[in-house]
Scaffold this motif. Structure first.
Motif, mmCIF file in Angstrom:
data_model
loop_
_atom_site.group_PDB
_atom_site.id
_atom_site.type_symbol
_atom_site.label_atom_id
_atom_site.label_comp_id
_atom_site.label_asym_id
_atom_site.label_seq_id
_atom_site.Cartn_x
_atom_site.Cartn_y
_atom_site.Cartn_z
ATOM 1 N N ASP A 305 0.811 -1.224 0.000
ATOM 2 C CA ASP A 305 0.000 0.000 0.000
ATOM 3 C C ASP A 305 0.843 1.272 0.000
ATOM 4 O OD1 ASP A 305 -2.519 -1.423 0.284
ATOM 5 O OD2 ASP A 305 -1.891 -1.830 2.348
ATOM 6 N N LEU A 306 2.141 1.132 0.202
ATOM 7 C CA LEU A 306 2.985 2.306 0.421
ATOM 8 C C LEU A 306 3.065 3.288 -0.752
ATOM 9 C CD1 LEU A 306 5.874 0.743 2.519
ATOM 10 C CD2 LEU A 306 4.389 2.628 3.213
ATOM 11 N N PRO A 307 3.216 2.835 -2.006
ATOM 12 C CA PRO A 307 3.319 3.827 -3.095
ATOM 13 C C PRO A 307 2.129 4.788 -3.140
ATOM 14 C CG PRO A 307 4.067 1.703 -3.870
ATOM 15 C CD PRO A 307 3.476 1.467 -2.506
ATOM 16 N N LYS A 308 0.922 4.277 -2.967
ATOM 17 C CA LYS A 308 -0.259 5.155 -2.981
ATOM 18 C C LYS A 308 -0.281 6.058 -1.754
ATOM 19 C CE LYS A 308 -5.284 5.284 -3.465
ATOM 20 N NZ LYS A 308 -5.462 6.308 -2.418
ATOM 21 N N LEU A 309 0.049 5.497 -0.581
ATOM 22 C CA LEU A 309 0.070 6.315 0.629
ATOM 23 C C LEU A 309 1.104 7.436 0.529
ATOM 24 C CD1 LEU A 309 -0.271 3.555 3.390
ATOM 25 C CD2 LEU A 309 -1.865 5.444 2.972
ATOM 26 N N GLY A 310 2.234 7.143 -0.117
ATOM 27 C CA GLY A 310 3.263 8.164 -0.298
ATOM 28 C C GLY A 310 2.760 9.331 -1.121
ATOM 29 N N THR A 311 2.006 9.026 -2.178
ATOM 30 C CA THR A 311 1.414 10.084 -2.999
ATOM 31 C C THR A 311 0.329 10.836 -2.242
ATOM 32 O OG1 THR A 311 1.869 8.823 -5.017
ATOM 33 C CG2 THR A 311 0.217 10.559 -5.168
ATOM 34 N N ASP A 312 -0.494 10.091 -1.509
ATOM 35 C CA ASP A 312 -1.609 10.703 -0.786
ATOM 36 C C ASP A 312 -1.137 11.656 0.303
ATOM 37 O OD1 ASP A 312 -3.443 9.398 -2.338
ATOM 38 O OD2 ASP A 312 -3.971 7.882 -0.850
ATOM 39 N N ILE A 313 -0.076 11.286 1.041
ATOM 40 C CA ILE A 313 0.347 12.140 2.147
ATOM 41 C C ILE A 313 0.915 13.465 1.638
ATOM 42 C CG2 ILE A 313 2.752 11.342 2.442
ATOM 43 C CD1 ILE A 313 2.106 11.311 5.506
ATOM 44 N N LEU A 314 1.508 13.443 0.446
ATOM 45 C CA LEU A 314 2.016 14.683 -0.131
ATOM 46 C C LEU A 314 0.874 15.614 -0.552
ATOM 47 C CD1 LEU A 314 5.003 13.444 -2.341
ATOM 48 C CD2 LEU A 314 5.060 14.344 -0.001
ATOM 49 N N LYS A 315 -0.301 15.030 -0.793
ATOM 50 C CA LYS A 315 -1.481 15.815 -1.181
ATOM 51 C C LYS A 315 -2.365 16.153 0.012
ATOM 52 C CE LYS A 315 -1.736 13.791 -5.832
ATOM 53 N NZ LYS A 315 -2.568 12.975 -6.768
ATOM 54 N N GLY A 316 -1.906 15.799 1.231
ATOM 55 C CA GLY A 316 -2.691 16.089 2.419
ATOM 56 C C GLY A 316 -3.923 15.232 2.575
ATOM 57 N N LYS A 317 -3.897 14.019 1.997
ATOM 58 C CA LYS A 317 -5.079 13.162 2.000
ATOM 59 C C LYS A 317 -5.028 12.057 3.052
ATOM 60 C CE LYS A 317 -6.279 13.728 -2.903
ATOM 61 N NZ LYS A 317 -6.510 13.021 -4.185
ATOM 62 N N VAL A 318 -3.984 12.029 3.870
ATOM 63 C CA VAL A 318 -3.874 10.997 4.899
ATOM 64 C C VAL A 318 -4.251 11.589 6.249
ATOM 65 C CG1 VAL A 318 -2.342 9.383 6.089
ATOM 66 C CG2 VAL A 318 -2.099 9.749 3.632
ATOM 67 N N ARG A 319 -5.301 11.037 6.864
ATOM 68 C CA ARG A 319 -5.724 11.500 8.182
ATOM 69 C C ARG A 319 -5.105 10.623 9.254
ATOM 70 N NH1 ARG A 319 -11.738 10.644 10.438
ATOM 71 N NH2 ARG A 319 -10.773 8.692 11.109
ATOM 72 N N GLY A 320 -4.547 11.269 10.281
ATOM 73 C CA GLY A 320 -3.982 10.502 11.384
ATOM 74 C C GLY A 320 -2.730 9.755 10.982
ATOM 75 N N ARG A 321 -2.574 8.521 11.519
ATOM 76 C CA ARG A 321 -1.329 7.787 11.368
ATOM 77 C C ARG A 321 -1.544 6.453 10.660
ATOM 78 N NH1 ARG A 321 2.826 9.568 11.318
ATOM 79 N NH2 ARG A 321 3.975 8.131 12.633
ATOM 80 N N ALA A 322 -0.773 6.228 9.608
ATOM 81 C CA ALA A 322 -0.784 4.950 8.896
ATOM 82 C C ALA A 322 0.276 4.046 9.510
ATOM 83 C CB ALA A 322 -0.494 5.162 7.413
ATOM 84 N N VAL A 323 -0.140 2.915 10.049
ATOM 85 C CA VAL A 323 0.789 1.938 10.631
ATOM 86 C C VAL A 323 1.025 0.842 9.601
ATOM 87 C CG1 VAL A 323 1.150 0.274 12.475
ATOM 88 C CG2 VAL A 323 -0.003 2.411 12.970
ATOM 89 N N ILE A 324 2.274 0.662 9.211
ATOM 90 C CA ILE A 324 2.624 -0.298 8.163
ATOM 91 C C ILE A 324 3.112 -1.605 8.788
ATOM 92 C CG2 ILE A 324 4.021 -0.717 6.111
ATOM 93 C CD1 ILE A 324 2.002 1.640 5.911
#
Length: 328
Positions: A305-324
């Motif tokens: 899931d990391l490639p998408k999460l990496g893009t999303d966090i740069l766009k401010g789309k990740v709420r809270g904390r993603a635990v991998i």
């Protein structure tokens, strides 16, 4: 072992994909850690996409945070089975990081996990939560107490802001949360925010260097024009802990708040923080961060899931904390 490998093509394109690699490719270090969890920070997004120039050598394994168990150590401070956490030291940027099932690092970079904090919880905290705790400690060291009034948290729905709200609430502070996302109102209230402030309310530039005294303290993740505005609203002798620049690196203000109200602007760095400070911050995370709130501000994902999460966090789309979960 499985790892997220970031590669750069001859033409400059950067790609990130999970691969099976040999453990022999791990870099040098005194301690080998069987990684259990990592997380996703803004820097991780930059490293996965090649933005910002943080990664100097490819192929590369990002992940600036990780937690797990010591597998092997040539340093007497750590023995197999010890639970450890790592944040900062430019691991995941210049040195291979936590997006793999194993990591090898210098012993000086590790911190023993405090009693009562699991490896999963440690990554729900991560660099963001450590930074939040360091900010609270700095404000307290400069005289902040719950009796002095409301504490403002900007960028409140992000990782640092979320943990800051939860810590402040647990310690008895009235935390006012600034957010531009109305849909996050209930989320922030559940973390303990006593008041929600619209981002638009503080985004507007005013010509007056000072406004009515309003805040006893502030943890600011935005910087830029919003920080300039907040400085003019601080109570006499209050402090602002600066931890981010989501709104820009420039600070269009004057020295008036510092000269006439004795305001303190405190810079918070977690990357090169001394070992003893890290120990104390993690100890306090174990006592002052409500773990039930931590569960509500985090979600679990895997290496794929990391490639998408990496893009999303740069766009401010990740709420809270993603635990991998690197083994999931």
């Amino acid at each position: 072992m499985r790892a997220l490998i970031v590669e750069k093509a001859t033409g400059g394109d950067v790609t990130a994909a999970v691969q099976e690699i040999d453990e022999a490719r791990l870099p040098e270090g005194e301690v080998t850690v069987a990684v259990e969890y990592s997380t996703v920070n803004y820097k991780d997004g930059l490293c996965m996409t090649g933005a910002g120039g943080l990664v100097k050598s490819y192929p590369h394994v990002p992940g600036i945070d990780f937690s797990g168990s010591v597998e092997a150590s040539t340093d007497p401070r750590y023995k197999p089975g010890d639970k450890v956490v790592l944040t900062g030291w430019r691991v995941g940027e210049l040195h291979w990081g936590g997006y793999a099932q194993k990591a090898r690092v210098r012993a000086d970079w590790l911190v023993p996990l405090p009693e009562g904090v699991s490896t999963r919880q440690a990554m729900a905290v991560g660099t963001a939560g450590l930074t939040s705790m360091l900010a609270v400690m700095a404000l307290e060291a400069h005289g902040l107490t719950p009796e002095k009034g409301e504490v403002l948290v900007t960028g409140a729905s992000g990782g640092v802001g979320s943990v800051a709200i939860a810590i402040l609430s647990k310690l008895g502070y009235e935390a006012a949360a600034v957010t531009g996302r109305v849909e996050q109102s209930q989320y922030l209230a559940n973390l303990g925010a006593c008041k929600l402030i619209s981002r638009d309310e503080l985004a507007e530039t005013v010509n007056r260097p000072l406004e009515s005294e309003r805040w006893a303290g502030c943890i600011d993740a935005v910087g830029g024009k919003m920080l300039a505005r907040v400085l003019g609203q601080m109570k006499y002798g209050a402090s602002v802990a600066s931890i981010g620049l989501a709104g820009g690196a420039e600070l269009p203000t004057t020295v008036i708040p510092f000269l006439l109200r004795g305001i303190n602007l405190l810079g918070i760095d977690s990357v090169m923080q001394p070992y003893e400070n890290r120990l104390e911050a993690w100890r306090r995370i174990g006592t002052d961060l409500p773990m039930d709130k931590l569960a509500g501000m985090s979600f679990e994902a895997g290496l794929d899931d990391l490639p998408k999460l990496g893009t999303d966090i740069l766009k401010g789309k990740v709420r809270g904390r993603a635990v991998i979960n690197v083994n999931g």
